[in-house]
Design a protein around this motif. Sequence first.
Motif, PDB file in Angstrom:
ATOM      1  N   HIS A  86     -44.982   8.887 -13.046  1.00 58.30           N
ATOM      2  CA  HIS A  86     -44.030   9.109 -14.141  1.00 58.30           C
ATOM      3  C   HIS A  86     -43.867  10.601 -14.430  1.00 58.30           C
ATOM      4  O   HIS A  86     -42.765  11.069 -14.740  1.00 58.30           O
ATOM      5  N   ALA A 103     -40.482   6.548  -2.226  1.00 61.54           N
ATOM      6  CA  ALA A 103     -40.937   7.443  -3.295  1.00 61.54           C
ATOM      7  C   ALA A 103     -41.576   8.700  -2.703  1.00 61.54           C
ATOM      8  O   ALA A 103     -41.428   9.802  -3.244  1.00 61.54           O
ATOM      9  N   ALA A 114     -41.690  11.980 -11.699  1.00 64.77           N
ATOM     10  CA  ALA A 114     -40.305  11.543 -11.903  1.00 64.77           C
ATOM     11  C   ALA A 114     -39.643  12.341 -13.023  1.00 64.77           C
ATOM     12  O   ALA A 114     -38.461  12.702 -12.921  1.00 64.77           O
ATOM     13  N   GLU A 141     -31.929   6.758  -9.326  1.00 70.75           N
ATOM     14  CA  GLU A 141     -32.666   6.164  -8.208  1.00 70.75           C
ATOM     15  C   GLU A 141     -33.665   5.128  -8.707  1.00 70.75           C
ATOM     16  O   GLU A 141     -34.076   5.139  -9.879  1.00 70.75           O
ATOM     17  N   LEU A 154     -38.865   3.094 -12.014  1.00 71.01           N
ATOM     18  CA  LEU A 154     -40.084   3.013 -11.216  1.00 71.01           C
ATOM     19  C   LEU A 154     -40.589   1.582 -11.218  1.00 71.01           C
ATOM     20  O   LEU A 154     -41.116   1.098 -12.223  1.00 71.01           O
ATOM     21  N   LYS A 171     -38.635  15.732 -11.594  1.00 74.03           N
ATOM     22  CA  LYS A 171     -37.657  15.776 -10.504  1.00 74.03           C
ATOM     23  C   LYS A 171     -36.396  14.972 -10.762  1.00 74.03           C
ATOM     24  O   LYS A 171     -35.463  15.014  -9.955  1.00 74.03           O
ATOM     25  N   ALA A 172     -36.333  14.250 -11.874  1.00 74.99           N
ATOM     26  CA  ALA A 172     -35.185  13.378 -12.138  1.00 74.99           C
ATOM     27  C   ALA A 172     -33.836  14.083 -12.023  1.00 74.99           C
ATOM     28  O   ALA A 172     -32.903  13.548 -11.398  1.00 74.99           O
ATOM     29  N   ARG A 176     -32.311  13.486 -18.338  1.00 68.61           N
ATOM     30  CA  ARG A 176     -33.261  12.666 -17.587  1.00 68.61           C
ATOM     31  C   ARG A 176     -33.782  11.516 -18.451  1.00 68.61           C
ATOM     32  O   ARG A 176     -33.961  11.662 -19.670  1.00 68.61           O
ATOM     33  N   ILE A 190     -32.926  14.311  -8.497  1.00 73.95           N
ATOM     34  CA  ILE A 190     -32.889  13.020  -7.809  1.00 73.95           C
ATOM     35  C   ILE A 190     -31.637  12.236  -8.165  1.00 73.95           C
ATOM     36  O   ILE A 190     -31.011  11.595  -7.331  1.00 73.95           O
ATOM     37  N   VAL A 198     -34.321   7.355 -13.516  1.00 75.71           N
ATOM     38  CA  VAL A 198     -35.237   6.983 -12.438  1.00 75.71           C
ATOM     39  C   VAL A 198     -36.001   5.739 -12.877  1.00 75.71           C
ATOM     40  O   VAL A 198     -36.732   5.760 -13.876  1.00 75.71           O
ATOM     41  N   MET A 253     -39.182  11.577  -3.648  1.00 76.48           N
ATOM     42  CA  MET A 253     -39.767  12.097  -4.889  1.00 76.48           C
ATOM     43  C   MET A 253     -41.015  12.922  -4.625  1.00 76.48           C
ATOM     44  O   MET A 253     -41.514  13.609  -5.511  1.00 76.48           O
ATOM     45  N   ILE A 275     -36.641   8.208 -17.732  1.00 80.55           N
ATOM     46  CA  ILE A 275     -37.557   7.541 -16.810  1.00 80.55           C
ATOM     47  C   ILE A 275     -37.873   6.151 -17.356  1.00 80.55           C
ATOM     48  O   ILE A 275     -38.323   6.011 -18.494  1.00 80.55           O
TER      49      ILE A 275
END
Length: 325
Positions: A210, A280, A213, A223, A170, A216-217, A103, A220, A168, A284, A105
Motif C-alpha cells: 500500500h 505488481a 502504491a 490499475e 490491490l 507510485k499511483a 491518488r 501508474i 490503484v 509497481m 488506493i
Amino acid sequence: MRVLLTGSSGWLGRFLAPRLRAAAHVVVGLDVAPGADTDLVGSVADRALVQRAFAEHGVEAVIHTGALHKPDIARYPKQAFVDVNVTGTLNLLEAAVAARHDRFIFTSTTSLMISEAIRAGKTGGATRAAWLDETFGPLEPRNIYGVTKRAAEQLCALFHREHGLATVSLRTGRFFPEEDDTHRDLSGENIKANEFLGRRLTVEDAAEAHLVALEKAPSIGGETFILSAPPPFDPSEAEALLHDSPSVVARHFPTAVELYARRGWRLPGHIDRIYDPSRAERLMGFRCRTDFAAVLRALEADAPLPFAHDPSYVSPKENREIERC
C-alpha cells in the motif's frame, strides 16, 4: 502528505499507520471502532462524516482499507455490505475528486476472483489448477463480499476514466491471523504455511504494498494488482498441482516433506488455484518479501514462523459490539 486511512483500527490498519508515519506522512485514521491510530470514529457510509474528515483534516490522499469482510457474512445483512463496501467507497471517491486529489488506493480482495466452479476444484470437474492473474475472467464472485468489492473496484475504475483520479486497486490474498472458517482437518499454522505456495502474504507485505502504491499511483494511473507471495510454480505445472501437489512441491523444495513431518504437518494434497502477483512486480516494483521458502527456513532453524497466527483474533468492530452488550 496527509493521508486518510480508513480501517485504521483493523488488522491491516495497525500495521499500515506506523509505516505511513515512518515515511513522513500524516495519518488521519477513520474507523467504526476506536484505536490508537483512529482520529474519527464512524463509518465511511456516513457521507457527512467523510466530508468532515476532508474539510477539517486537510486530507491529500486516501488509502481505503475499511470494509466488511468474508467472516462478516454470518453477522451482517447484505445491505450492510452494500452500504459500507460500495456506498462508502463512492463517498470517498467523490470527496477525493472534490478535493482534487491525484491518488486513491483501494484494498480489494482476490476472493472476488473465486467463483463456485473454481472453489469446487477437481470435485467440480476441473482438470488443472486455476492460474489467476489480472486478466482472468469473467469474474463471478460467489458471495456478497466479493460482489461488493468488485463493485467498488469498478467505481474506482470509473472515477479514473471520468476524472483522471489515479486509482490503484490491490487485490490482496489472505493475511488475516484468525483461523480459516472453511478448513477443519489441518492446524491453523499448517494451513497458513501451505497457503504461501499460492494464495497468502504477510500483513507486513500487504502494508508495504500500500505504501508503494501510494507513492507510485500518479505514474501508474488506474490499475488493479494481485498481491500474494510469489508462487514457486509455473503454469505448465497446473495440472499436476491439482492432482498431486506434494510431488510438485517436493521437486521445488526437496526438504519440505521432512521439515513438515517434524511438526506433524501435511503438504496440501491438491492445489486448486494459484494467484500470480508478477504484474505488481513489473509495473509497481513490488514483490512480497516473505514466501514459502521463508517458511521452510524458519522450520529448519526452529525459529518463529514468519507470519501471524492468532486463533483468538477478533475484529475491533466486533469487540466494540461485544462491549456494548
